[in-house]
Design an enzyme around this catalytic site. Sequence first.
Site, PDB file in Angstrom:
ATOM      1  N   ASP A 313      16.565  73.874 -66.482  1.00 38.98           N
ATOM      2  CA  ASP A 313      15.733  73.136 -65.530  1.00 38.98           C
ATOM      3  C   ASP A 313      16.526  72.160 -64.681  1.00 38.98           C
ATOM      4  O   ASP A 313      16.059  71.731 -63.621  1.00 38.98           O
ATOM      5  CB  ASP A 313      14.644  72.353 -66.269  1.00 38.98           C
ATOM      6  CG  ASP A 313      13.568  73.253 -66.835  1.00 38.98           C
ATOM      7  OD1 ASP A 313      13.705  74.489 -66.729  1.00 38.98           O
ATOM      8  OD2 ASP A 313      12.593  72.729 -67.404  1.00 38.98           O
ATOM      9  N   HIS A 445      -1.761 106.397 -75.946  1.00 41.15           N
ATOM     10  CA  HIS A 445      -3.179 106.258 -75.604  1.00 41.15           C
ATOM     11  C   HIS A 445      -3.980 106.016 -76.871  1.00 41.15           C
ATOM     12  O   HIS A 445      -3.754 106.684 -77.876  1.00 41.15           O
ATOM     13  CB  HIS A 445      -3.675 107.527 -74.921  1.00 41.15           C
ATOM     14  CG  HIS A 445      -5.152 107.523 -74.642  1.00 41.15           C
ATOM     15  ND1 HIS A 445      -5.710 106.817 -73.598  1.00 41.15           N
ATOM     16  CD2 HIS A 445      -6.186 108.128 -75.302  1.00 41.15           C
ATOM     17  CE1 HIS A 445      -7.020 106.994 -73.607  1.00 41.15           C
ATOM     18  NE2 HIS A 445      -7.337 107.787 -74.631  1.00 41.15           N
TER      19      HIS A 445
END
Length: 467
Positions: A313, A445
């Site tokens: 940061d 799926h």
Amino acid sequence: MSSFDVVVIGSGPGGYVAAIRCAQLGMKTAIIEKYSVLGGTCLNVGCIPSKALLASSHHYEELSHFADHGIEVAGEVKVNLEKMIARKQAVVDQTSGGVKYLMDKNKITVFEGVGSFENATTVVITKKDGTVEKIEAKNTIIATGSKPSSLPFIKIDKERIITSTEALELKEVPKHLVIIGGGVIGLELGQVYLRLGAQVSVVEFMDRIIPGMDGALSKELTKVLKKQGMKFYTSHKVQSVERNGDAVVVKAENAKGEIITLEGDYSLVSVGRRPYTDGLNGDKAGVKITERGQVEVNDHLQTTASNIYAIGDVVRGAMLAHKAEEEGVIVAEYLAGQKPHIDYNLIPGVVYTWPEVAAVGKTEEQLKEAGVAYKSGSFPFKALGRARASADTDGFVKILADAKTDEVLGVHMIGARCADLIAEAVTAMEFKASAEDISRMSHAHPTFAEAVKEAALAATDNRSLHV
């Protein structure tokens, strides 16, 4: 005076990961942390505690939908905020303890105190009791992180006018929480208290929430959060925030020049974060700090002092824990003589609301501004069997691909488990995959991940199978 190959100042995700990688590569390493616990903002008052509260509040919210699943809840369901906060703290303590374990495991010397420079090779550690210890550093990595920003006219009293730090420790659920700033932190904490029964209003200066992300994500998240009860005041410039006893009055000017007034019992100031270099004394080591308060670095994250580096940061770029981690590894490997690289375009961004929001690569707005010819394919979660089975049908996946080469340029998604699903997009883009490549990969799926394949099919030849 103790001497080290590498001294890391700051033990957040960037700092402690940098220290671990340096130690793995055979360097004698030390880390300095001003607080008594390791982990920095992310582990203690950021990523981890906010996700713990999001999880707890999500469980509470889900109870209201149990009847739809044929589950009858007997008796009154209540929120015990004190216990919820205590659980959050237990998660934080366990995680911070894990970092301490990693320091010990990798034989990294830990110093508690404020680290500052006496010169380019001498680091001063000022301890809580005022005593001072000096250590010699062949190389130093600055990883001091960031602090919450505010507006010049707002007085944060940490009681009623608060930052994200105080929002993680509230003793009561607000009646009306007024949030200044429609970014990631404000929306996540806003949803926590919205679920627990608070009225939540968001005041945002820009014309949409999460303004740095793709416009379609902003539009969809706004729609979903409004449906949940959150109120938004976009294109509103805050004029004043005043406390009157247990009330907080927020005045803001809308696009028409009209002043609106919102009164709540708490106001969360969430207007971003600023680099934290207070007390570092970088000038004594020849480290340049920019006008924006960031440590100036080159492409190797090297500061204006050749043996001092900075990550996370405190340097340019997105303020994200995983970005800081990658930079920590990059610096460690560079110091070891390796040739690491980082592609900042492939650092994903995530909003941990529900539905989750995640993205990597270029937005449609960015591609249009750059004049890049692209094609777009989207697939809605409501068309997924797994989403219907889980009653998580809000959201979509959108894939942007180069109009000529079909290379994936950006992936933007909002929906259940998107914080995890985005990793598939990052992997694909790291290897320069085309939309067709993704569309031809088998996806289990029924899963949420099928939305990624279907969006790729839509971007390839507009041939989604299930919509």
